[in-house]
Design a protein around this motif. Structure first.
Motif, PDB file in Angstrom:
ATOM      1  N   ARG A 190       0.843  -1.192   0.000  1.00 51.39           N
ATOM      2  CA  ARG A 190       0.000   0.000   0.000  1.00 51.39           C
ATOM      3  C   ARG A 190       0.878   1.242   0.000  1.00 51.39           C
ATOM      4  NH1 ARG A 190      -2.589  -1.115   5.984  1.00 51.39           N
ATOM      5  NH2 ARG A 190      -0.649  -0.891   7.149  1.00 51.39           N
ATOM      6  N   GLU A 191       0.375   2.272  -0.626  1.00 47.50           N
ATOM      7  CA  GLU A 191       1.131   3.512  -0.787  1.00 47.50           C
ATOM      8  C   GLU A 191       0.288   4.681  -0.281  1.00 47.50           C
ATOM      9  OE1 GLU A 191       1.799   4.657  -4.830  1.00 47.50           O
ATOM     10  OE2 GLU A 191       3.247   6.226  -4.313  1.00 47.50           O
ATOM     11  N   ALA A 192       0.804   5.402   0.676  1.00 46.76           N
ATOM     12  CA  ALA A 192       0.146   6.619   1.165  1.00 46.76           C
ATOM     13  C   ALA A 192       0.368   7.701   0.134  1.00 46.76           C
ATOM     14  CB  ALA A 192       0.727   7.026   2.506  1.00 46.76           C
ATOM     15  N   ILE A 193      -0.695   8.301  -0.368  1.00 46.20           N
ATOM     16  CA  ILE A 193      -0.510   9.259  -1.451  1.00 46.20           C
ATOM     17  C   ILE A 193      -0.883  10.682  -1.084  1.00 46.20           C
ATOM     18  CG2 ILE A 193      -0.663   7.562  -3.296  1.00 46.20           C
ATOM     19  CD1 ILE A 193      -3.543   8.359  -3.719  1.00 46.20           C
ATOM     20  N   SER A 194      -1.781  10.882  -0.140  1.00 47.80           N
ATOM     21  CA  SER A 194      -2.142  12.255   0.194  1.00 47.80           C
ATOM     22  C   SER A 194      -2.866  12.314   1.523  1.00 47.80           C
ATOM     23  CB  SER A 194      -3.006  12.865  -0.906  1.00 47.80           C
ATOM     24  OG  SER A 194      -3.190  14.245  -0.697  1.00 47.80           O
ATOM     25  N   CYS A 195      -2.675  13.429   2.218  1.00 44.84           N
ATOM     26  CA  CYS A 195      -3.354  13.670   3.491  1.00 44.84           C
ATOM     27  C   CYS A 195      -3.651  15.160   3.592  1.00 44.84           C
ATOM     28  CB  CYS A 195      -2.464  13.219   4.641  1.00 44.84           C
ATOM     29  SG  CYS A 195      -3.137  13.508   6.295  1.00 44.84           S
ATOM     30  N   GLY A 238      -6.608  22.369   6.280  1.00 44.07           N
ATOM     31  CA  GLY A 238      -6.430  22.437   4.837  1.00 44.07           C
ATOM     32  C   GLY A 238      -5.011  22.293   4.329  1.00 44.07           C
ATOM     33  N   ARG A 239      -4.044  22.090   5.226  1.00 43.35           N
ATOM     34  CA  ARG A 239      -2.688  21.828   4.748  1.00 43.35           C
ATOM     35  C   ARG A 239      -2.622  20.409   4.218  1.00 43.35           C
ATOM     36  NH1 ARG A 239       1.120  22.062   9.044  1.00 43.35           N
ATOM     37  NH2 ARG A 239      -0.623  21.652  10.443  1.00 43.35           N
ATOM     38  N   SER A 240      -1.692  20.161   3.294  1.00 40.75           N
ATOM     39  CA  SER A 240      -1.720  18.867   2.625  1.00 40.75           C
ATOM     40  C   SER A 240      -0.335  18.267   2.443  1.00 40.75           C
ATOM     41  CB  SER A 240      -2.411  18.994   1.262  1.00 40.75           C
ATOM     42  OG  SER A 240      -1.765  19.968   0.476  1.00 40.75           O
ATOM     43  N   TYR A 241      -0.335  16.971   2.276  1.00 38.85           N
ATOM     44  CA  TYR A 241       0.860  16.174   1.960  1.00 38.85           C
ATOM     45  C   TYR A 241       0.571  15.392   0.689  1.00 38.85           C
ATOM     46  CZ  TYR A 241       3.496  11.850   1.751  1.00 38.85           C
ATOM     47  OH  TYR A 241       4.237  10.798   1.294  1.00 38.85           O
ATOM     48  N   TYR A 242       1.591  15.247  -0.155  1.00 41.33           N
ATOM     49  CA  TYR A 242       1.483  14.411  -1.339  1.00 41.33           C
ATOM     50  C   TYR A 242       2.723  13.542  -1.478  1.00 41.33           C
ATOM     51  CZ  TYR A 242      -2.214  17.637  -2.766  1.00 41.33           C
ATOM     52  OH  TYR A 242      -3.361  18.387  -2.815  1.00 41.33           O
ATOM     53  N   ALA A 243       2.508  12.317  -1.878  1.00 43.09           N
ATOM     54  CA  ALA A 243       3.638  11.473  -2.245  1.00 43.09           C
ATOM     55  C   ALA A 243       4.264  12.004  -3.525  1.00 43.09           C
ATOM     56  CB  ALA A 243       3.154  10.041  -2.454  1.00 43.09           C
ATOM     57  N   ASP A 244       5.546  11.766  -3.680  1.00 42.66           N
ATOM     58  CA  ASP A 244       6.235  12.246  -4.872  1.00 42.66           C
ATOM     59  C   ASP A 244       5.613  11.695  -6.152  1.00 42.66           C
ATOM     60  OD1 ASP A 244       9.592  12.233  -3.414  1.00 42.66           O
ATOM     61  OD2 ASP A 244       7.985  13.724  -3.369  1.00 42.66           O
ATOM     62  N   THR A 282      -4.808  16.466  -6.436  1.00 46.95           N
ATOM     63  CA  THR A 282      -5.126  17.531  -5.492  1.00 46.95           C
ATOM     64  C   THR A 282      -6.149  17.023  -4.492  1.00 46.95           C
ATOM     65  OG1 THR A 282      -4.764  19.199  -7.210  1.00 46.95           O
ATOM     66  CG2 THR A 282      -5.933  19.890  -5.221  1.00 46.95           C
ATOM     67  N   ILE A 283      -5.817  17.133  -3.226  1.00 45.38           N
ATOM     68  CA  ILE A 283      -6.741  16.725  -2.179  1.00 45.38           C
ATOM     69  C   ILE A 283      -7.473  17.964  -1.655  1.00 45.38           C
ATOM     70  CG2 ILE A 283      -5.075  16.922  -0.279  1.00 45.38           C
ATOM     71  CD1 ILE A 283      -6.327  14.358   0.896  1.00 45.38           C
ATOM     72  N   SER A 284      -8.733  17.786  -1.308  1.00 37.86           N
ATOM     73  CA  SER A 284      -9.504  18.884  -0.728  1.00 37.86           C
ATOM     74  C   SER A 284     -10.554  18.288   0.201  1.00 37.86           C
ATOM     75  CB  SER A 284     -10.154  19.734  -1.821  1.00 37.86           C
ATOM     76  OG  SER A 284     -11.062  18.958  -2.595  1.00 37.86           O
ATOM     77  N   ARG A 285     -11.150  19.137   0.998  1.00 34.62           N
ATOM     78  CA  ARG A 285     -12.181  18.673   1.912  1.00 34.62           C
ATOM     79  C   ARG A 285     -13.269  19.708   2.034  1.00 34.62           C
ATOM     80  NH1 ARG A 285      -9.323  17.375   7.329  1.00 34.62           N
ATOM     81  NH2 ARG A 285     -11.454  17.168   8.145  1.00 34.62           N
ATOM     82  N   TYR A 295     -12.047  14.865  -0.966  1.00 32.16           N
ATOM     83  CA  TYR A 295     -11.973  14.607  -2.392  1.00 32.16           C
ATOM     84  C   TYR A 295     -10.527  14.385  -2.813  1.00 32.16           C
ATOM     85  CZ  TYR A 295     -16.529  16.888  -2.068  1.00 32.16           C
ATOM     86  OH  TYR A 295     -17.811  17.237  -1.719  1.00 32.16           O
ATOM     87  N   LEU A 296     -10.376  13.683  -3.921  1.00 28.51           N
ATOM     88  CA  LEU A 296      -9.070  13.554  -4.540  1.00 28.51           C
ATOM     89  C   LEU A 296      -9.248  13.766  -6.038  1.00 28.51           C
ATOM     90  CD1 LEU A 296      -6.069  12.920  -3.920  1.00 28.51           C
ATOM     91  CD2 LEU A 296      -6.542  10.575  -4.657  1.00 28.51           C
ATOM     92  N   GLN A 297      -8.800  14.910  -6.507  1.00 30.94           N
ATOM     93  CA  GLN A 297      -8.828  15.212  -7.938  1.00 30.94           C
ATOM     94  C   GLN A 297      -7.559  14.632  -8.549  1.00 30.94           C
ATOM     95  OE1 GLN A 297     -11.185  16.789  -9.899  1.00 30.94           O
ATOM     96  NE2 GLN A 297      -9.870  16.224 -11.624  1.00 30.94           N
TER      97      GLN A 297
END
Length: 121
Positions: free
Chosen positions: A45-50, A55-61, A68-71, A79-81
């Motif tokens: 499994r791969e963590a891709i976004s949080c 509203g701050r965010s993390y993305y895997a490379d 783009t993650i949003s809430r 959401y994950l665009q």
């Protein structure tokens, strides 16, 4: 109890876009980080976004610049665009909570049943 219900997956061609949604319930959504991980057959499994409650965010490379993650805290939904999709993005996508904004940390305490995303070449 915590419930996370993902939707929005499907079959697309390389270069196309999809938007995933995750409806949450059973916990105070506004106060928790929430994110997305994925698992492809035969792969870890791969963590891709949080995204944090603020509203701050993390993305895997592997997805940075394309996803783009949003809430929407009024709808308890994250959401994950996903744009410029590639065949290597093919996977089952899960939303999960809690997660962190550094190093792709996920507690893997709560997640949904997932939604399949298939990207054809």
């Amino acid at each position: 109890q915590v419930q996370l219900v993902e939707s929005g997956g499907g079959l697309v061609h390389s270069g196309e876009s999809l938007r995933l949604s995750c409806a949450a319930s059973g916990f105070p959504f506004n106060y928790y980080n929430i994110g997305w991980f994925r698992r492809a057959p035969g792969k870890e499994r791969e963590a891709i976004s949080c995204i944090s409650s603020g509203g701050r965010s993390y993305y895997a490379d592997s997805v940075k610049g394309r996803f783009t993650i949003s809430r929407d805290n009024s709808k308890d939904t994250v959401y994950l665009q996903m744009d410029s999709l590639k065949s290597e993005d093919t996977s089952v996508y899960y939303c999960a909570t809690p997660c962190g904004l550094y190093n792709g940390w996920f507690a893997y305490e709560h997640w949904g049943v997932g939604t399949q995303v298939t990207v054809s070449p």
